[in-house]
Design a protein around this motif. Structure first.
Motif, PDB file in Angstrom:
ATOM      1  N   GLU A 374      18.256  84.773 -36.166  1.00 50.04           N
ATOM      2  CA  GLU A 374      18.511  83.704 -36.946  1.00 50.04           C
ATOM      3  C   GLU A 374      19.692  82.887 -36.095  1.00 50.04           C
ATOM      4  OE1 GLU A 374      17.692  83.264 -40.003  1.00 50.04           O
ATOM      5  OE2 GLU A 374      16.648  84.843 -40.071  1.00 50.04           O
ATOM      6  N   ALA A 375      19.626  81.671 -36.348  1.00 54.58           N
ATOM      7  CA  ALA A 375      20.712  80.492 -35.709  1.00 54.58           C
ATOM      8  C   ALA A 375      22.017  81.175 -35.947  1.00 54.58           C
ATOM      9  CB  ALA A 375      20.346  79.320 -36.351  1.00 54.58           C
ATOM     10  N   PRO A 376      22.721  80.742 -34.915  1.00 51.00           N
ATOM     11  CA  PRO A 376      24.442  80.988 -35.142  1.00 51.00           C
ATOM     12  C   PRO A 376      25.054  80.370 -36.253  1.00 51.00           C
ATOM     13  CG  PRO A 376      23.999  79.420 -33.279  1.00 51.00           C
ATOM     14  CD  PRO A 376      22.640  79.811 -33.899  1.00 51.00           C
ATOM     15  N   ARG A 377      26.144  80.648 -36.518  1.00 50.98           N
ATOM     16  CA  ARG A 377      26.883  80.149 -37.974  1.00 50.98           C
ATOM     17  C   ARG A 377      27.215  78.812 -37.009  1.00 50.98           C
ATOM     18  NH1 ARG A 377      31.237  84.097 -39.698  1.00 50.98           N
ATOM     19  NH2 ARG A 377      31.730  82.358 -41.061  1.00 50.98           N
ATOM     20  N   LEU A 378      27.355  77.841 -38.317  1.00 55.52           N
ATOM     21  CA  LEU A 378      28.030  76.559 -37.787  1.00 55.52           C
ATOM     22  C   LEU A 378      29.588  76.736 -37.364  1.00 55.52           C
ATOM     23  CD1 LEU A 378      26.531  74.485 -40.457  1.00 55.52           C
ATOM     24  CD2 LEU A 378      26.008  74.115 -38.265  1.00 55.52           C
ATOM     25  N   ARG A 379      30.140  75.908 -36.451  1.00 52.23           N
ATOM     26  CA  ARG A 379      31.387  75.586 -36.091  1.00 52.23           C
ATOM     27  C   ARG A 379      32.129  74.308 -36.728  1.00 52.23           C
ATOM     28  NH1 ARG A 379      31.198  75.467 -30.601  1.00 52.23           N
ATOM     29  NH2 ARG A 379      29.064  74.660 -30.631  1.00 52.23           N
ATOM     30  N   GLY A 385      36.158  59.846 -30.769  1.00 50.82           N
ATOM     31  CA  GLY A 385      35.137  59.151 -30.273  1.00 50.82           C
ATOM     32  C   GLY A 385      34.221  58.456 -31.255  1.00 50.82           C
ATOM     33  N   LEU A 386      33.693  57.389 -30.808  1.00 50.59           N
ATOM     34  CA  LEU A 386      32.470  56.985 -31.767  1.00 50.59           C
ATOM     35  C   LEU A 386      31.249  57.244 -31.473  1.00 50.59           C
ATOM     36  CD1 LEU A 386      34.013  53.262 -32.057  1.00 50.59           C
ATOM     37  CD2 LEU A 386      34.255  55.129 -33.715  1.00 50.59           C
ATOM     38  N   PRO A 387      30.336  58.008 -32.342  1.00 54.33           N
ATOM     39  CA  PRO A 387      29.052  58.395 -31.897  1.00 54.33           C
ATOM     40  C   PRO A 387      27.892  57.464 -31.886  1.00 54.33           C
ATOM     41  CG  PRO A 387      29.560  59.249 -34.296  1.00 54.33           C
ATOM     42  CD  PRO A 387      30.739  58.507 -33.460  1.00 54.33           C
ATOM     43  N   HIS A 388      27.224  57.418 -30.899  1.00 50.10           N
ATOM     44  CA  HIS A 388      26.030  56.661 -30.870  1.00 50.10           C
ATOM     45  C   HIS A 388      25.255  57.040 -29.596  1.00 50.10           C
ATOM     46  CE1 HIS A 388      28.877  54.780 -28.043  1.00 50.10           C
ATOM     47  NE2 HIS A 388      27.756  54.424 -27.400  1.00 50.10           N
ATOM     48  N   ALA A 389      24.127  56.593 -29.458  1.00 51.91           N
ATOM     49  CA  ALA A 389      23.170  56.975 -28.244  1.00 51.91           C
ATOM     50  C   ALA A 389      23.839  56.492 -27.176  1.00 51.91           C
ATOM     51  CB  ALA A 389      21.768  56.215 -28.556  1.00 51.91           C
ATOM     52  N   GLY A 390      23.924  57.581 -26.160  1.00 53.41           N
ATOM     53  CA  GLY A 390      24.751  57.591 -25.013  1.00 53.41           C
ATOM     54  C   GLY A 390      25.899  57.563 -24.811  1.00 53.41           C
ATOM     55  N   ALA A 391      26.672  57.882 -25.964  1.00 49.17           N
ATOM     56  CA  ALA A 391      28.266  58.093 -26.203  1.00 49.17           C
ATOM     57  C   ALA A 391      28.669  59.265 -25.310  1.00 49.17           C
ATOM     58  CB  ALA A 391      28.480  58.150 -27.663  1.00 49.17           C
ATOM     59  N   GLU A 392      29.920  59.168 -25.023  1.00 50.45           N
ATOM     60  CA  GLU A 392      30.655  60.067 -24.204  1.00 50.45           C
ATOM     61  C   GLU A 392      31.440  60.544 -25.401  1.00 50.45           C
ATOM     62  OE1 GLU A 392      30.241  61.556 -21.383  1.00 50.45           O
ATOM     63  OE2 GLU A 392      28.639  60.283 -20.805  1.00 50.45           O
ATOM     64  N   LEU A 393      31.595  62.027 -25.692  1.00 52.42           N
ATOM     65  CA  LEU A 393      32.530  62.522 -26.905  1.00 52.42           C
ATOM     66  C   LEU A 393      33.260  63.672 -26.380  1.00 52.42           C
ATOM     67  CD1 LEU A 393      29.592  62.476 -29.512  1.00 52.42           C
ATOM     68  CD2 LEU A 393      31.501  60.574 -29.021  1.00 52.42           C
ATOM     69  N   VAL A 394      34.609  64.034 -27.043  1.00 52.65           N
ATOM     70  CA  VAL A 394      35.180  65.159 -27.075  1.00 52.65           C
ATOM     71  C   VAL A 394      35.236  65.968 -28.324  1.00 52.65           C
ATOM     72  CG1 VAL A 394      37.638  65.945 -26.455  1.00 52.65           C
ATOM     73  CG2 VAL A 394      36.464  64.123 -24.935  1.00 52.65           C
ATOM     74  N   PHE A 395      35.188  67.353 -28.305  1.00 48.37           N
ATOM     75  CA  PHE A 395      35.444  67.875 -29.430  1.00 48.37           C
ATOM     76  C   PHE A 395      36.723  69.138 -29.348  1.00 48.37           C
ATOM     77  CE2 PHE A 395      30.983  66.558 -29.132  1.00 48.37           C
ATOM     78  CZ  PHE A 395      30.675  65.919 -30.346  1.00 48.37           C
ATOM     79  N   THR A 396      37.152  69.224 -30.362  1.00 45.68           N
ATOM     80  CA  THR A 396      37.849  70.456 -30.681  1.00 45.68           C
ATOM     81  C   THR A 396      37.096  71.404 -31.317  1.00 45.68           C
ATOM     82  OG1 THR A 396      40.233  69.483 -30.117  1.00 45.68           O
ATOM     83  CG2 THR A 396      40.151  71.570 -31.140  1.00 45.68           C
ATOM     84  N   SER A 397      36.723  72.415 -31.127  1.00 41.15           N
ATOM     85  CA  SER A 397      35.795  73.276 -31.983  1.00 41.15           C
ATOM     86  C   SER A 397      36.177  74.544 -31.966  1.00 41.15           C
ATOM     87  CB  SER A 397      34.456  73.466 -31.108  1.00 41.15           C
ATOM     88  OG  SER A 397      34.385  73.913 -30.018  1.00 41.15           O
ATOM     89  N   ALA A 398      36.058  75.275 -33.133  1.00 40.71           N
ATOM     90  CA  ALA A 398      36.189  76.701 -33.498  1.00 40.71           C
ATOM     91  C   ALA A 398      35.200  77.727 -32.993  1.00 40.71           C
ATOM     92  CB  ALA A 398      36.378  76.777 -34.911  1.00 40.71           C
ATOM     93  N   LEU A 399      35.485  78.908 -32.480  1.00 45.05           N
ATOM     94  CA  LEU A 399      34.590  79.830 -32.179  1.00 45.05           C
ATOM     95  C   LEU A 399      34.889  81.266 -33.061  1.00 45.05           C
ATOM     96  CD1 LEU A 399      34.171  79.507 -28.247  1.00 45.05           C
ATOM     97  CD2 LEU A 399      32.512  78.888 -30.108  1.00 45.05           C
ATOM     98  N   GLU A 400      34.074  82.168 -32.946  1.00 44.88           N
ATOM     99  CA  GLU A 400      34.332  83.193 -33.530  1.00 44.88           C
ATOM    100  C   GLU A 400      35.700  84.073 -33.133  1.00 44.88           C
ATOM    101  OE1 GLU A 400      33.384  84.793 -36.279  1.00 44.88           O
ATOM    102  OE2 GLU A 400      31.085  83.864 -36.596  1.00 44.88           O
TER     103      GLU A 400
END
Length: 611
Positions: A374-379, A385-400
């Protein structure tokens, strides 16, 4: 997927950050470019019409008065033309000026020729393809700006500086390193080509002009046999022997044993080709690195818009997928990209940059897959930033485990098409597989479906054309290489067109390209579907049946392939003997490999001896 994403700690969410809901995300998606503007279509249109124009344009005739020597301007134009095709996908703003220069150069090259008909038609077709490509580029740029405005509206007034670790990440380092290496090769090619040209020019300057009569011509070998009373008989290389019929006269340059046609004193084509094949990827890497570095710098120059989103990763896929905050079924991805975890200064992994993540970097995410595939759980994550095709983005994400991490995009973001509810990457539950088994416990069989046969027919068509080209001019290194690759080619075509897997009371029967293999149930340890093939694990080995489908087409159509169904069913039968068939199978399949090989040999012989 689980309905409960891995939560992000509240203190990691900037104050006022709004969730990017599906309704706003769909407005953002609707603002994207239309399907008519997908980069593939202008790429194919430009490539086809450019090849047509080049093929129909008159080749410059070398003369004694205007000899053929180096052609650096022509190679430079060819570099711009090929680079423009490369930039069409990722950098539409930079592809526009390249499009004007490259198409203008081709049209100007055609203009001096006065022949009507096909040449004029090819020029018109090229111009129409260029106008279409320009329209798609402008449309994509306008849509990218529109998507940024929609995302900005969704973020409202929420702004936040990038998380501290993002400042340690420098986009473009790997691109710059590769660009430096490739462009150094390009500079070397120019230097060496000019060096050879200068040496030849010096020899040409002291050579003695002479005239000889053409007594023989080898069109395939590109040579002429010439004779004069002063020089005797010699063999010289020329570009087009057919332009010098037997009995005509050829102007020569003679310096001792060095004899060359005066119209073609030397040839630097090898160095020009090296310049082309090194400068195009070198400039592409350099452009990509500069654009990425510039976008990342602008993103971090001031507080960025923030949105709460969901991130997901898929099995056998190194990309990260962006979803709306309430898309907990992960059925409508918005963007996909590669990311890299970044850390504060001094972290042992700090300092390495960019481009595409390796498989080793996905170990943490791959651990989230369970044994059932099965696929992993969503985080949960915060997007900066502003999402669009070709964008550079930064995330603060959660892990288990290990708390939140900062992720930066390591490749330009790409739009993602919505997935069907029954995603092809998700494995069917065991209960569904069992429910589909026949109660009579008859033998089960799976064979090539439409996707596999389309792929096989495509391979077959390419093979027929390739064999015709390879053997059209007789036996040569090209035909020998083609003949050596024939068994592999026949294996791929035969498997795609006519593979078959049968499960009966005695075990599995695998019909591939050359034979039918029988594997008793006791010897089957595992069955899996990987890529476009089926793998059957046996003691100390693995049997592979590939290709058994076309996964790319299946994903586009939102369907599951027959090979996937077969692997899922067989996996259940391996672990549940009571569900296995109780009757023998009457037909195990017919390998097509020998027949295709015989047909290929007959076709090659026909082309070689009869056509």
């Amino acid at each position: 997927m689980s309905d409960l994403p891995v939560p992000l700690a509240q203190e990691q969410i900037p104050p006022g950050t709004r969730a990017w809901h599906a309704a706003d995300a769909e407005r953002w998606r609707a603002a994207g470019p239309g399907r008519w503007a997908e980069p593939l279509w202008p790429f194919l249109a430009l490539l086809a019409t450019a090849v047509w124009s080049i093929a129909e344009a008159p080749y410059p005739v070398c003369t004694t008065a205007i000899p053929c020597t180096t052609d650096w301007p022509g190679v430079s134009l060819a570099t711009i033309q090929v680079l423009t095709l490369v930039l069409l996908r990722r950098h539409p703003a930079l592809a526009l000026p390249g499009l004007v220069v490259s198409v203008g150069g081709l049209l100007l090259e055609d203009a001096p020729d006065g022949s009507p008909g096909l040449l004029a038609a090819s020029s018109v077709a090229l111009l129409l393809a260029a106008l279409y490509a320009a329209a798609t580029l402008i449309h994509r740029l306008v849509c990218a700006r529109q998507q940024q405005l929609v995302a900005l509206e969704a973020a409202d007034a929420a702004r936040a500086p990038l998380p501290g670790p993002a400042g340690t990440f420098r986009r473009g380092r790997a691109s710059f390193a590769l660009a430096s290496l490739l462009l150094a090769v390009a500079v070397f090619a120019v230097w060496q080509g000019e060096r050879d040209a200068s040496a030849f020019d010096e020899r040409v300057a002291r050579a003695t002009p002479a005239t000889a009569r053409v007594t023989g011509s080898d069109v395939d070998g590109g040579t002429l046999t010439v004779r004069s009373e002063a020089l005797g008989t010699h063999t010289v290389e020329v570009l087009f022997p057919e332009n010098h019929p037997v009995g005509s006269h050829l102007d020569l340059l003679v310096d001792g044993d060095w004899i060359r046609p005066a119209a073609e004193p030397y040839d630097t084509f090898g160095w020009e080709l090296l310049l082309l094949v090194s400068s195009v990827p070198g400039l592409a890497f350099l452009t990509g690195g500069l654009v990425a570095r510039g976008r990342a710098a602008r993103l971090g120059a001031e507080p960025a818009p923030v949105l709460r989103v969901l991130l997901a990763s898929r099995r056998n896929d190194t990309r990260t997928w962006l979803h709306a905050a309430d898309d907990r079924a992960a059925e409508r991805p918005l963007l996909s990209f590669h990311t890299r975890y970044v850390f504060e200064e001094g972290h042992p992994e700090d300092g390495f940059d960019d481009a595409d993540r390796s498989e080793d970097e996905d170990d943490d995410l791959d651990d989230d897959f369970d044994e059932a595939g099965e696929a992993p759980r969503l985080r949960e994550a915060v997007l900066y930033g502003l999402p669009h095709a070709g964008a550079e983005l930064v995330f603060t994400s959660a892990l288990e485990e290990g708390g939140p991490l900062t992720e930066c995009t390591a490749s330009p973001a790409r739009p993602a098409a919505p997935l069907p509810p029954d995603t092809t990457s998700r494995r069917r539950p065991t209960a569904d597989v069992v429910a589909a088994l026949p109660l009579s416990r008859e033998a089960l069989a799976w064979s090539a479906d439409t996707g596999a046969r389309i792929k096989g027919l495509g391979f077959l068509l390419v093979g027929v054309i390739g064999l015709g080209i390879a053997f059209d001019e007789g036996l040569s290194w090209r035909s020998i290489v083609t003949a050596l690759g024939l068994p592999w080619y026949a294996s791929a075509v035969a498997t795609a067109l006519n593979w078959r897997v049968v499960a009966d009371d005695k075990g599995l029967w695998l019909c591939g390209a050359w034979r039918v293999r029988h594997v008793p149930w006791d010897a089957v340890k595992a069955v899996s579907h990987v890529g476009d093939g089926i793998r059957v694990g046996i003691p100390d080995d693995e049997l592979r049946l590939s290709p058994t489908g076309w996964s790319w087409l299946d994903r586009r159509l939102g369907r599951r392939s027959t090979a996937q169904y077969a692997a899922e069913t067989l996996r259940v039968l391996v672990h549940h003997p009571e569900l296995r068939p109780r009757t023998p199978a009457t037909h195990h399949g017919l390998p097509l490999g020998p027949y295709l090989t015989a047909a290929a040999v007959l076709w090659a012989g026909t082309v070689l001896f009869l056509l």
